[in-house]
Enzyme design. Sequence first.
Site, short mmCIF file in Angstrom:
data_model
loop_
_atom_site.label_atom_id
_atom_site.label_comp_id
_atom_site.label_asym_id
_atom_site.label_seq_id
_atom_site.Cartn_x
_atom_site.Cartn_y
_atom_site.Cartn_z
N LEU A 132 44.16 12.65 -46.42
CA LEU A 132 43.43 12.24 -47.62
C LEU A 132 42.07 11.66 -47.24
O LEU A 132 41.09 11.78 -47.98
CB LEU A 132 44.22 11.17 -48.38
CG LEU A 132 45.55 11.61 -49.01
CD1 LEU A 132 46.28 10.40 -49.56
CD2 LEU A 132 45.30 12.63 -50.12
N ALA A 133 42.00 11.00 -46.08
CA ALA A 133 40.76 10.39 -45.60
C ALA A 133 40.86 10.19 -44.10
O ALA A 133 41.96 10.06 -43.55
CB ALA A 133 40.52 9.05 -46.29
N ALA A 135 38.81 8.04 -40.77
CA ALA A 135 37.80 7.07 -40.34
C ALA A 135 37.91 6.88 -38.84
O ALA A 135 38.74 7.51 -38.18
CB ALA A 135 38.00 5.74 -41.07
N SER A 136 37.09 6.00 -38.29
CA SER A 136 37.05 5.83 -36.83
C SER A 136 38.32 5.21 -36.28
O SER A 136 38.74 5.49 -35.17
CB SER A 136 35.83 4.98 -36.43
OG SER A 136 35.90 3.72 -37.07
N VAL A 140 44.56 8.90 -43.06
CA VAL A 140 45.63 8.69 -44.04
C VAL A 140 46.19 10.03 -44.50
O VAL A 140 45.44 10.94 -44.85
CB VAL A 140 45.10 7.89 -45.25
CG1 VAL A 140 46.19 7.72 -46.30
CG2 VAL A 140 44.57 6.53 -44.81
N LYS A 154 49.11 5.57 -42.89
CA LYS A 154 47.87 5.34 -42.15
C LYS A 154 48.22 5.39 -40.66
O LYS A 154 49.06 4.61 -40.20
CB LYS A 154 47.27 3.99 -42.53
CG LYS A 154 45.90 3.71 -41.95
CD LYS A 154 45.35 2.39 -42.51
CE LYS A 154 44.01 2.02 -41.93
NZ LYS A 154 43.53 0.72 -42.46
N ASP A 289 36.19 -6.61 -48.64
CA ASP A 289 35.36 -5.43 -48.88
C ASP A 289 35.79 -4.70 -50.15
O ASP A 289 36.27 -3.56 -50.12
CB ASP A 289 35.47 -4.48 -47.67
CG ASP A 289 34.36 -3.43 -47.66
OD1 ASP A 289 33.34 -3.63 -48.35
OD2 ASP A 289 34.51 -2.41 -46.96
#
Length: 556
Positions: A132-133, A135-136, A140, A154, A289
């Site tokens: 789904l996503a 990142a570094s 996910v 995750k 955040d």
Amino acid sequence: MFKSQISSTYHQAKRYRQIMNVLIKYGFGYLVEKVGIIMPKGFKQKNIDPSGKLTTPQKIVMMLEELGPTFVKLGQVLSTRPDLLPPDYIKELKKLQDNVAPFDFNEAKAEIEEELGGNMRNIFLVIDKEPLAAASIGQVHKAVLKNGDEVVIKIRRPGIEEIVNADLEIMLNLARLVEKHIPEAKIYDPVGKIEEFADAMHKELDFTREGYNIDKFRQNFKDDETIYVPKVYWEATSKKILTLEYIRGYKISELDSASENNLDKRKIAENGARAMMKQIFIHGFFHADPHPGNIIIRPDGKIVFIDFGIVGRIDKYTKDKIADLMIGIINKDVKKITDVLLEISQSEQEPDISKMELDIEDLLDRYYGKELKDVNASELLNEVFIIVAKYKIILPSNFTLLLKAIITIEGVGLELCPDFNIFETAKPFAKRLLRQRYSPEYLAQSAVSTMQEFNKSLMLIPKLINGLYQRTKINSIKIDFDTPGTSKVIIELHKMVNRLVFSLIVAALIIGSSLIIQANVGPFFYNYPLLGVAGFIIAGFLGVWLIISILRTGRM
């Protein structure tokens, strides 16, 4: 083991060279020389911008992206520190993206099976191969548990911990060189800042910590009908794997197309802001955040915060200072704003307070006559940060993180409702905190705490005297207590300590009596609490006796 150490040293030396190469490539070779690093002979200095069209902040962003995930994270953290960097740098650093190419599903599968033990089909019915996503730190995937629950997994990127640890060690060494060779940088405490960043990175790499953060948020908002926190599936969670309840809903940007659900965007904005104020002023534990990508709106209108990798914690003192700052801004009180900024400052040198007050007054004058609902919190707080940076006031990281979260949630509110104002939402929370500060319970706790601190100080006096005596023995300094005048000093010392203890008793009586009268506890004497009145009378007599004793000696 020895071979492993050689390999580690070799890779670190190679990474050092790579970092130096990138610094020089983006035109920062002068910094390399300034911190005392000598590059090998024949080293070619490439320049990415020979025409000079790129600004320094733009080059820094490009450089951090090339250096990899740890440096990108550092840039993102620095984007929250307008007290350290000028606005043009902050603006560019906010553009740093943490989106990277996903890693192969077979690697993800291997990580799951290694962490959770055995075949992943023993836990999951199905896992989507496409993430789904990404990142570094991790990526996910959507999945379904054996019991039929829809979840998201995750998964930590393979090998990322080794990369981050190596980079953090290099960053720390570079920070030490900066402190050693660039004296003017010491005011910003580069070593301390990198150590703080390293601690945050180590926590973010441990997904069980994020799970505990989510559980804490879930507990904090269990009775709130406007907020929903996803469930953590601990049986499928480890240091490298985090399994959460899958949430169906809309992103902030999708709410216009979700109009058929009759979602009230103004109400969502207000509920989101209230949730943030609860986190700050009540829980002391907040999502650091809360940007639109980390918020989902369920079809029933409940707000769901996601991605709890970075959270902020604030103690009671910081909560009080935030409330004071908010009230100072709302009331346009220059002195209060200045006092708060100086009280929480970590700077060693004191700024020119009169000039600073004039700058704050000039800032507030621009908002003179405006209703609170017409004041943009983001603009105002960013201008406060400009003043803070101008006078080299270093704020605690949790304080700037908190203000950044407030600015971010206001941005979300404005996206949902153009006339939304965060100050209107914050005002009752700040005032409530200030009222609590003067409640009988708070005053009683403060009085007890103060007495305990005084007691600790008194208990230290014999130890200090004994230490002084031991030092005089070691240094062969002879003190003859039979010497004329010495006994008089001892007597005066006894008197001084006795008066101090006597004063504390009088103060305790006055504070205790005030609390009893304010609490209106019986029995009563002419409609006043008898114990409170008696306490005041006794404190009065003792106070007069103490004053007479001092006056008789002729020394105040």
